[in-house]
Design an enzyme around this catalytic site. Sequence first.
Site, short mmCIF file in Angstrom:
data_model
loop_
_atom_site.label_atom_id
_atom_site.label_comp_id
_atom_site.label_asym_id
_atom_site.label_seq_id
_atom_site.Cartn_x
_atom_site.Cartn_y
_atom_site.Cartn_z
N GLU A 165 63.61 -51.63 56.48
CA GLU A 165 63.74 -51.20 55.08
C GLU A 165 62.82 -51.96 54.12
O GLU A 165 63.29 -52.59 53.16
CB GLU A 165 65.19 -51.35 54.61
CG GLU A 165 66.16 -50.46 55.36
CD GLU A 165 67.53 -50.34 54.67
OE1 GLU A 165 67.79 -51.10 53.71
OE2 GLU A 165 68.32 -49.47 55.07
N GLU A 376 70.35 -46.76 61.62
CA GLU A 376 71.60 -47.14 60.95
C GLU A 376 72.25 -45.92 60.34
O GLU A 376 71.58 -45.07 59.74
CB GLU A 376 71.36 -48.12 59.78
CG GLU A 376 71.07 -49.53 60.17
CD GLU A 376 70.93 -50.46 58.97
OE1 GLU A 376 71.56 -50.22 57.92
OE2 GLU A 376 70.17 -51.42 59.10
C1 NOJ Z 1 70.80 -51.40 55.34
C2 NOJ Z 1 70.43 -52.73 55.82
O1 NOJ Z 1 69.47 -52.68 56.81
C3 NOJ Z 1 71.60 -53.59 56.24
O2 NOJ Z 1 71.17 -54.91 56.26
C4 NOJ Z 1 72.76 -53.34 55.30
O3 NOJ Z 1 73.78 -54.27 55.44
C5 NOJ Z 1 73.21 -51.92 55.50
N1 NOJ Z 1 72.13 -51.03 55.14
C6 NOJ Z 1 74.44 -51.50 54.74
O4 NOJ Z 1 74.19 -51.41 53.39
#
Ligand code: NOJ
Length: 481
Positions: A165, A376
Amino acid sequence: MVLMDRKQFLWGGATAAYQCEGAWNEDGKGLGEWDVFSHESPLNINGATGDVSCDFYHRYQEDLDLAAEGGHNTFRFSISWSRILPSGTGEINQGGVDFYNRVIDYCLSKGLEPNVTLFHYDLPDVLARKGGFANREVIDAFVEYAEVCFRAFGDRVKLWVTINEPRYYAYCSNMVGNYPPNHELDFDRYFKVVYNEAVASSRAVALYRSLGLDGKIGIVIDNCNVEIAPGTKDPQGIRLKAELFYDRLMLDTQLRGELPGALIPFLRENGIDDSFVLFEDALSFEQGTSDFLGLNCYNRMYLTDYSEGPTEVFHNNKGAGSKKKEGIRIKDWFETTDDPTTKRNLWGREIYPRCMYNALMGIKERYGDIPVYITENGHGCYEQADESGYVEDDDRIEMMQGYIDNMFEAMKDGCNVRGYYAWSSMDLYSWVNGYEKRYGLVRVDFAEGADLKRIPKKSYYWFKSLIRDYLAGSEHPGHNY
Ligand code: NOJ
């Protein structure tokens, strides 16, 4: 339903180093920017730190055992840069290398394909003090660090992610101001950081290929697919600006090997510094295109015309303690808007399963048949366990089932999806949101004296049955649970 061999599809859970390892100062680890922020900054509003977290550093075997028993065939985790290179560059910390060797070997012994991210928000403090990714020196440091990891682990790790990200990291650090170094509404820095991360990622990919290693390497982005609200006066103009702001810079450089043509005129027209764009980077982009795209899919960017008022970011790190809805208003560009038919979680973010289908189809349309992993997807909420520690997380099941159904639909319609990772494997530290916002398939009892006990939730068993159904050829995996 899906054209590929179902046994090849990867199902697993995801984690990140700072969020789960703990052991923040053990075995030679250097300081990371999150160690310093969480210990010292008044902006760490929930007061939590990752010092111990779920102690994955010492309990990784138990977590990987649970993953394997849950039917997973892969595990996504990140390497802590400051565990490997405590000073960001230079001397290698053997203690760190040994730890990841243990994790990787254990994954393999359990039939879990390691999916390894090099950088997941946690810069070594030494480099953060030099300006982090706003400083081009950090690109060289990243490539040096990547090489150390490729050489140490590349014989066994066949799935690599350069950066997790990059856009969201730059956004929180330079626009929202809730992640270190806490700059607010700094457009110059925001674009510079995203750009330098893009160069760093491409150079690491090119380096990986030059080492002759036989795995695949890609980038993970946060899903930013833009949807324009009905009644918007300038849908096309907004789409162009929004895509340049949100994801084109990363997607075009990493998947096509070039900067979006409209980027420099756009920055100039808006008085945003573009001096970070160097001629020589064109070659890095060309040589460093990703083998796959990782997509962290939670929500969309639901936009309409700018109305009035100054540029402002809306963000909620207080959960039920705040009524704020996540979004942004950018003067003269666009603003996020509310869709009354779409639910939001208690942190003000949309829960919108259809964004899975739309995002995947959008990627196919723009970037062709690039393999995609859903790196994710999950649901953050407060949770109450019964006396035995069991959590009936029906909301999470319903939500994830919806996103997975949409993923299957996109696959039916030709999207080249190769895997899905639940965020997160177990409850862990949720950055500024602390520990109350839970995402895990497995509960971790953070209460004092509970010894960080792991207890699988209802969603863990549902996910296991979904994977079983999928392998058995079901058309609707997960629905019979
Ligand atoms: C994106 C991130 O990569 C992760 O670190 C985060 O905790 C989750 N989303 C949930 O928001």
